[in-house]
Scaffold this active site. Structure first.
Site, PDB file in Angstrom:
ATOM      1  N   ASP A 149      29.887 -64.913 -89.037  1.00 44.40           N
ATOM      2  CA  ASP A 149      28.561 -64.756 -88.456  1.00 44.40           C
ATOM      3  C   ASP A 149      27.706 -63.971 -89.452  1.00 44.40           C
ATOM      4  OD1 ASP A 149      26.484 -64.595 -86.503  1.00 44.40           O
ATOM      5  OD2 ASP A 149      27.187 -62.612 -85.949  1.00 44.40           O
TER       6      ASP A 149
ATOM      7  N   ASP B 215      30.656 -60.366 -84.545  1.00 40.98           N
ATOM      8  CA  ASP B 215      30.493 -59.107 -83.810  1.00 40.98           C
ATOM      9  C   ASP B 215      29.940 -59.280 -82.409  1.00 40.98           C
ATOM     10  OD1 ASP B 215      27.206 -57.796 -84.307  1.00 40.98           O
ATOM     11  OD2 ASP B 215      27.862 -59.848 -84.648  1.00 40.98           O
TER      12      ASP B 215
ATOM     13  N   ASP C 272      30.258 -65.145 -80.694  1.00 47.15           N
ATOM     14  CA  ASP C 272      31.261 -65.445 -81.706  1.00 47.15           C
ATOM     15  C   ASP C 272      32.669 -65.568 -81.132  1.00 47.15           C
ATOM     16  OD1 ASP C 272      29.307 -65.222 -83.783  1.00 47.15           O
ATOM     17  OD2 ASP C 272      29.485 -63.047 -83.675  1.00 47.15           O
TER      18      ASP C 272
END
Length: 1177
Positions: A428, A868, A872
C-alpha cells in the site's frame, strides 16, 4: 450517582444532527423478525418471561483453544495429524509383540517425551489465554438492581436488557445502547483502540428521549429494542427503539462496543444489547487463514521419501532373509547349513520350511528396526527453533520505533523462514510508504494558486531530471512562525490576515469557512493554556481544520446543533464570533468520495458546504459555478504531479422549499430498517449535492516515511520485485514512485490507461456494453505493445532479460479491472514480471486482493503484502506473508497480519537479515536432521546385512531411543537459532545431504567392523563382542554427526560449543550411569564402557580414525565447491577476506592471488541470478 452533576457545556456532535433523531412514525419493518434482524431486547427487564424464552448467551467469554474436558483428546488429535507420529505410535503398539527388535519402553519413552513436550507447550499457551479470560470475566460493573439502585456485579453475570453504569476510563462490559451521559445533550467520548487501534476519540450520542437525568433513567422501563442479529461489522448497526408508543431509529452512533473505553466523560448509562460471544469484538475474533511455509510443505515430501527408503531397505532385507533361511535346511530335513541356529526346532519367525511367512514377519520387524530413519524429534525441534527465532525478531532493537514505542512483532512463528524467500512485495502507499500525517501545504482559490516552496516529490523529480536547485525552491520551511503539526503553509499574500487585502477576499473567506465547518472533528480546549487541539477521523480532516484556524477561521466549539467559529471579517478585519446551526451531516464514504454539511448561517441562509474528490465533484458543478474550473483543474494536476493529495471545495445556497422536501425524503430513508437503508440514504444525499459553486481545491502532503527510498533500493538490489497498489491518481503515484526510488533514473515507463478520447466519447454516449468492449480491446492492445517493447529491448540488449529493472509498469484502476479478466491476466502478469517495479493506481481493496492472488498463483513464488489500513486486510490475508504497519489508520491490518512493524524501512532488516538467517538456518537444520538419521539408520542396515539379516539391532535399546532426543538434538537447535549463512533448501542440497549420510554410515560401519573384529581385544586374546562393537560404533556415530555440525557451522557462539561438545559428553555420562545399573535393566551396556571400552587404546584409536574418515568426503566436497563452484555466501566471504587482506597490506603485490575466474564471473552476474532465483525448482 444521583448527586453527580451533568455537564451543561455542549461540546461535541457527530455525523447526524439533533433533528435527525426525532421520532417518526413511518418505518419499514419488513426485515425485522426475519433472518438477520430477529433480536429483541427488553430494556431494564431481563426477567421478562418473553426475554427468558429468547435464551440469549450470557456475558461469559472464553478465548481458549482447549477446556479441561477436551484438552487431552483434542491435543492428542492435533499431534497425530502428523504422519510421523502415527508411524511411531503403531511401532509402539507392535513393540509389545515378539516381532519387536527392542523392548517396548525404549520405543514408548521418546514418543511420550516428544508428544508430551508439545502438549505441555500447547497447554501453557492456552493457560495464559485462560488467565486473561478469567481476569476479563471477573471485572466489576455497576448494574441497576430490582430495588432501583446501582450495585456492583461481575461482567460475566450481565444479561441482555440490563441497565449498566460505566464511569470515566472504564471499559464497556458488553455492547450497549447509550441512553444517557453526564453531558446534558447525552454525548460521550469513546476510545476504540482495542477494536481498531485508532487512538482518536469517537463521539457517541444518545437519543433525545432517553437523554435525561440519572434519577429519571432509573425508571426507564417498557422500552423494546428490535435490531439486527449478532455480526462482525464494527461500523454498522440497524435497529429501532420502541418506547412510549413511538419508534426511534438507531444507528452506530448510539452503540458502545465491548472493550472500547469511556474517555473525557464522567459516566454513561446504557442497556445491554449483545453479550459475550455475540458482541462485535468477539464476532471479529477469528483466526487468520492458516498458512504453511514452502519449507514445511517440502519437508512433508522428504518424510515420504524417507518412508520409501525405509520400506525399500526393509523389503530388501526381508527378501535376503527369506532366501538365507530357506537354505538353512534341506527339503528332506537331514542336512542343516547353520546347524547352531537349530533350524529344525524353531518358531514361526524363523522357519526354513515356511520361509515366505518368516520373510513377511521379518519385514514387519525391519519396519520397526529402521524406524530411526524417521526423525521423531524433528517437528518439536523445528517448533522450538521457530519460537526462539520469533523472540529474536520481537526483541530486535533496530526494528524498534521509539517515537511510537512499537517493536516489531512476529504474530506467528510458522513463516519465519518464508521471509527469506520473498520474490514480490505488494505494498500500500498511504501510511505504508508515507507517514499518513498530513500537512496543509498549498491551495487553489478562485483560480489563484497559493503556497510557496517545494515538496519532497518535487525535489526528487528535480534530482531525477538533473535540474539544479534555485534559492526560492527551498522546501516549505520558510514560515517564520512557530511550527504547527498539520500546517506547513506559507504565502505572504494570505497569512497573518493579509488575505483581506486580496481582490478575491470574499471567496477566500468562503473557502476557509467550508474547511472550518465541513468536518466531524472534535475541539479539545486545554484548561491551562487555552490552546485548542482537534480529534479528527482522518489526518486530512485535522489538517484542514488546523489550516483554517491558522488563517483566521478558528473552530472552537460544537454542540449537537451548532458549530462556533472565531472569524476575521473581510470588511472590518476584526475577529468576530459566528455560530452556525448544524442541520445535517452527509458523511464521507469510499463510494461517495465526498462529504457535505447543511448549515444555517447567522444571516438565516441555508448553505450546503461540500468537499470531495475531483472525479465526483466537477460533474456536480452548476453552469454558473464553473468560472475557475480550467485554472483549478490545472492546479490540481500540478499538485498531483508534486505528490500532493487534493480535494475540491464547493458550496451553494439552498432554497427553503427545496430543503423541506429533501429533508422529508432523507429522514424517511434513515428510519428504514432494511438492508438497502444506506443505499437509499446515499441516493437522497445525491439529490441535494448538485448545482455546486466551485471555490477551489486543497493540497496536503503525506510525507514519505524515513528511510523508504533506501529500503526500496536495497530490496531491489536483492532481486525483490516491488508492486505498489494505491488509490491515488496516476500522476501522484508516479511521482511518489520517483521520490521513493521505486521508479529510477533510466527506467522506461510502460503506462496502461483508458484515458483516451475514443473511450471518453463512448462513455458520454452511455453505451456501457460498447465501453466495456472497447476498453477490453484497448487494454489487450496496450499489454501486447508493452510485451513487444520489452522483447525489443531484450533483443537489442542481452542484459535486458536478466535485468528487468529497465522497465516500470504503471496501470490505473479502470484498466486493472480488464487486465484482471481471465482472458488477459496471464498477459498482464507476464508483462509485469518483465518489469522491475509495478504501480497500480486507483485500486480498490478487492482489486488489491485479486492482484495479490494473481501474483501468488501465477508465479508460484513467495509473495509478501504490506499495508496499514482496513482496506489492506484482504491483500494481507491473500499473500503468502502479510505484514501490518502499526500506524495512524488503526490496527486492523496488524490484526490480520503475520508480522507487524512500525515503519516500512524495517522491512529491509526483517527480510534481508531475519528472513535470510531464518531460511538458511531452518534449511540447514532440516538437512542435517535427515543426514544424522540416515547416518545412524543405515549403520543398522549394514550390521543386519553383516549378520545375515537376523533382525538384531547393532545397539542397545536405550542407545537408539536416546539418539534423537538427547545426543544429537541440541546442537541442531543451536544451528537453527544462531548460525549464519548456510546452504539453500533445494532438492539438490537435500539429496546431497542424504547421500552424505549414507556414505558416512558405510564408512563408520565397515571401518569399525574391520578394525576391531579381526584382532585380539583383551590381554587374554579375546576379540570384541557384540556389546563392545555396539558402543564403539555408536560412539563413532555420535562423534561424526556432531563434528559434522561443527565443520558446517559458519558462525560459532559459546552456546553452540556447549551444545555440540556437551552432547558428546552427555553420551559418555549416559554410558557410565546406565552401565552401572543392574544387568537385568542395562543388559548389554552393563559396565561396558568403564571396564572394557575406556581402558582400551584400540577403541579410542578406532574412534579417531573412523570419525576423520567419515568427515573426509564432505570436507573434500566443500573444498572443491568453494574453489570451483562457490555458492553466493562463499563468494561474499571470499570477497570480504580478500578486501581485508588487501586493506591490511595496502599494496597490490601483497595479494597472493586474485579470485578464481569462476568467482569473478559469478560476482558479475550475482544480481541477475538473484532476480531469477527459484530454489524450489
Amino acid at each position: 450517582m444521583a448527586g453527580e452533576r451533568r455537564h451543561k457545556g455542549m461540546r461535541l456532535s457527530k455525523l447526524y444532527s439533533f433533528k435527525c433523531l426525532k421520532p417518526f412514525s413511518k418505518e419499514d419493518h419488513s426485515q425485522i423478525g426475519s433472518r438477520g434482524y430477529s433480536r429483541v431486547v427488553f430494556c431494564n427487564d431481563p426477567d421478562n418471561p418473553e426475554a427468558l424464552q429468547l435464551n440469549y448467551r450470557g456475558n461469559y467469554v472464553s478465548t481458549t483453544k482447549y477446556t479441561a474436558a477436551n484438552f487431552i483428546p483434542k491435543s492428542l488429535f492435533e499431534q497425530f495429524r502428523r504422519v510421523a507420529n502415527i508411524y511411531f505410535l503403531v511401532v509402539a503398539f507392535v513393540s509389545f509383540s515378539p516381532l519387536a527388535p527392542y523392548t517396548a519402553p525404549s520405543v514408548l519413552a521418546p514418543l511420550l517425551f516428544v508428544i508430551g513436550a508439545t502438549m505441555v507447550k500447547e497447554g501453557v499457551e492456552d493457560l495464559r489465554r485462560r488467565r486473561q479470560d478469567i481476569e476479563a470475566n471477573n471485572r466489576r460493573v455497576l448494574v441497576l438492581s430490582k430495588n432501583g439502585e446501582f450495585g456492583e456485579t461481575k461482567w460475566k453475570n450481565l444479561r441482555v436488557g440490563d441497565l449498566v453504569k460505566v464511569h470515566k476510563d472504564e471499559y464497556f462490559p458488553a455492547d450497549l445502547l447509550l441512553l444517557s451521559s453526564s453531558y446534558e445533550d447525552g454525548v460521550c467520548y469513546v476510545e476504540t483502540m482495542n477494536l481498531d487501534g485508532e487512538t482518536n476519540l469517537k463521539l457517541k450520542h444518545a437519543l433525545e428521549i432517553t437523554s435525561v437525568e440519572e434519577s429519571s433513567i432509573k425508571n426507564f422501563r417498557g422500552g423494546v429494542i428490535k435490531c439486527e442479529d449478532p455480526n462482525e461489522h464494527l461500523y454498522s448497526f440497524v435497529g429501532t427503539l420502541h418506547y412510549q408508543g413511538q419508534q426511534y431509529p438507531l444507528s452506530p452512533q448510539q452503540m458502545l462496543l465491548r472493550d472500547s473505553k469511556l474517555r473525557n466523560t464522567d459516566l454513561i448509562v446504557g442497556v445491554v444489547v449483545f453479550t459475550g460471544h455475540d458482541t462485535k469484538v468477539m464476532q471479529n475474533a477469528t483466526d487468520p487463514p492458516s498458512k504453511r511455509s514452502k519449507i514445511e510443505r517440502k519437508m512433508d515430501k522428504i518424510i515420504y521419501i524417507l518412508f520409501s527408503i525405509l520400506i525399500v531397505i526393509a523389503f530388501t532385507g526381508s527378501v535376503f532373509f527369506g532366501i538365507i533361511t530357506r537354505r538353512d535346511i534341506t527339503d528332506d530335513g537331514k542336512k542343516m547349513r547353520r546347524w547352531y541356529l537349530r533350524p529344525d526346532k524353531t518358531t514361526v519367525f524363523y522357519e526354513p520350511r515356511r520361509a515366505a511367512l518368516a520373510s513377511f514377519f521379518h519385514f514387519l520387524t525391519a519396519l520397526m528396526l529402521y524406524g530411526y530413519l524417521i526423525p521423531i524429534s524433528l517437528y518439536v525441534s523445528i517448533e522450538v527453533v521457530k519460537v526462539l527465532q520469533s523472540i529474536f525478531i520481537n526483541q530486535d532493537q533496530e526494528m524498534y520505533h521509539e517515537e511510537t514505542d512499537r517493536p516489531a512483532r512476529a504474530r506467528t512463528s510458522n513463516l519465519n523462514e518464508e521471509l527469506g524467500q520473498v520474490d514480490t512485495i505488494l505494498s500500500d502507499k498511504t501510511g505504508t510508504l508515507t507517514c499518513n500525517s498530513m500537512e496543509f501545504v498549498k491551495c487553489s482559490i478562485s483560480g489563484t494558486a497559493y503556497g510557496r516552496g517545494m515538496t519532497e516529490v518535487e525535489l526528487a523529480l528535480r534530482k531525477q531530471k538533473g535540474m539544479s536547485m534555485r534559492p526560492q525552491d527551498d522546501e516549505i520551511k520558510a514560515n517564520p512562525t512557530k511550527s504547527v503539526k498539520g500546517f506547513n503553509f506559507w504565502d505572504e499574500r494570505i497569512v497573518d490576515g493579509q488575505w483581506i487585502n486580496q481582490p478575491n477576499a470574499e471567496l477566500i473567506q468562503k473557502f476557509f469557512r467550508v474547511l472550518a465547518i465541513c468536518h466531524t472533528a472534535i475541539p479539545d480546549v486545554d484548561g491551562e493554556s487555552g490552546e485548542i487541539s482537534y480529534e479528527a477521523e482522518s489526518p486530512d480532516e485535522a489538517a484542514f481544520v488546523i489550516a483554517s484556524r491558522e488563517l483566521g477561521f478558528e473552530f472552537f466549539a460544537r454542540s449537537q446543533t451548532h458549530i462556533s467559529l472565531h472569524e476575521i471579517d473581510h470588511v472590518s478585519g476584526e475577529k468576530v464570533d459566528r455560530v452556525y446551526e448544524l442541520l445535517h451531516v452527509l458523511e464521507f464514504s469510499s463510494s461517495r468520495k465526498r462529504m457535505s454539511v447543511i448549515v444555517r448561517n447567522p444571516e438565516n441562509r441555508l448553505l450546503l458546504l461540500s468537499k470531495g474528490a475531483d472525479s465526483v465533484m466537477f460533474e456536480r458543478l452548476a453552469k454558473h459555478g464553473r468560472q475557475f474550473e480550467r485554472e483549478t483543474k490545472e492546479h490540481i494536476k500540478r499538485y498531483a504531479e508534486a505528490g500532493l493529495r487534493t480535494l475540491v471545495i464547493t458550496y451553494r445556497e439552498v432554497d427553503e422549499e427545496e430543503y423541506r422536501i429533501w429533508e422529508e425524503e432523507f429522514l424517511n430513508a434513515k428510519t428504514l430498517v432494511t438492508e438497502d437503508r444506506d443505499a437509499l440514504i446515499d441516493a437522497a444525499a445525491d439529490k441535494i449535492e448538485k448545482d455546486l459553486i466551485l471555490l477551489g481545491s486543497t493540497a496536503v502532503e503525506d510525507k514519505l516515511q524515513k528511510g523508504v527510498p533506501d529500503c526500496i533500493e536495497k530490496l531491489s538490489q536483492a532481486g525483490v520485485k516491488i508492486w505498489v497498489l494505491t488509490g491515488d491518481k496516476t500522476e501522484t503515484a508516479i511521482n511518489i514512485g520517483y521520490a521513493c526510488s521505486l521508479l529510477r533514473e533510466g527506467m522506461e515507463k510502460i503506462l496502461i490507461t483508458l484515458d483516451s478520447p475514443d473511450i471518453e466519447t463512448l462513455e458520454k454516449q452511455g453505451d456501457k456494453d460498447a465501453v466495456a468492449k472497447a476498453s477490453f480491446q484497448s487494454i489487450k492492445k496496450q499489454l501486447r505493445e508493452g510485451m513487444s517493447q520489452t522483447a525489443a529491448a531484450a533483443t537489442t540488449d542481452d542484459s535486458a532479460n536478466e535485468n528487468p529493472e529497465m522497465f516500470g509498469l504503471v496501470i490505473d484502476g479502470k484498466s486493472l479491472t480488464f487486465a484482471l479478466d481471465k482472458k488477459l491476466e496471464k498477459e498482464f502478469l507476464e508483462l509485469a514480471s518483465r518489469c522491475g517495479s509495478v504501480i497500480c493506481c486507483r485500486s480498490s481493496p478487492k482489486q488489491k486482493a485479486l492482484v495479490t492472488r494473481l501474483v501468488k498463483t501465477g508465479t508460484g513464488r513467495t509473495t509478501l503484502a504490506i499495508g496499514d489500513g482496513a482496506n489492506d486486510v484482504g491483500m494481507l490475508q491473500e499473500a503468502d506473508i502479510g505484514v501490518g504497519i502499526s500506524g495512524a489508520e488503526g490496527m486492523q491490518a496488524v490484526m490480520a497480519s503475520d508480522f507487524a512493524i512500525a515503519q516500512f524501512r524495517f522491512l529491509e532488516r526483517l527480510l534481508l537479515v531475519h528472513g535470510h538467517w531464518c531460511y538458511r538456518r531452518i534449511a540447514m537444520m532440516i538437512c542435517y536432521f535427515f543426514y544424522k538419521n540416515l547416518t545412524f539408520g543405515f549403520t543398522l542396515f549394514w550390521y543386519e546385512a553383516y549378520a545375515s539379516f537376523s533382525g538384531k539391532p547393532a545397539y542397545n535399546d536405550w542407545y537408539m531411543s536416546c539418539y534423537n532426543v538427547f545426543f544429537t538434538s541440541l546442537p541442531v537447535i543451536a544451528l537453527g537459532v544462531f548460525d549464519q549463512d548456510n546452504i539453500l533448501f533445494s532438492w539438490e542440497r537435500i539429496l546431497g545431504w542424504m547421500l552424505n549420510g549414507i556414505i558416512s554410515s558405510m564408512i563408520i560401519f565397515f571401518l569399525t567392523i574391520n578394525t576391531l573384529a579381526s584382532q585380539a581385544f583383551r590381554k587374554d586374546g579375546q576379540v570384541v563382542d557384540y556389546s563392545v562393537l555396539g558402543v564403539t560404533m555408536y560412539s563413532c556415530v555420535v562423534w561424526t554427526v556432531n563434528c559434522q555440525m561443527a565443520i558446517s557451522i559458519n558462525y560459532f557462539t559459546w552456546i553452540q560449543h556447549c551444545f555440540i561438545w556437551g552432547s558428546i559428553g552427555v553420551w559418555y555420562l549416559f554410558l557410565v550411569i546406565y552401565g552401572s545399573l543392574p544387568p537385568t535393566f542395562s543388559t548389554t551396556a552393563y559396565q561396558v564402557f568403564v571396564e572394557t571400552s575406556a581402558p582400551s587404546p584400540i577403541c579410542w584409536l578406532t574412534l579417531v580414525l573412523v570419525t576423520f574418515s567419515a568427515l573426509l568426503p564432505y570436507f573434500t566436497y566443500r573444498a572443491f565447491q568453494i574453489k570451483f563452484r562457490p555458492m553466493y555466501h562463499d563468494i561474499i566471504v571470499e570477497q570480504r577476506r580478500t578486501e581485508r587482506f588487501e586493506s591490511g597490506t595496502r599494496t597490490a603485490s601483497a595479494v597472493s592471488g586474485e579470485l578464481p575466474v569462476q568467482v569473478e564471473f559469478t560476482l558479475h552476474h550475482l544480481k541477475a541470478n538473484l532476480s531469477r532465483r527459484d530454489s524450489w525448482n
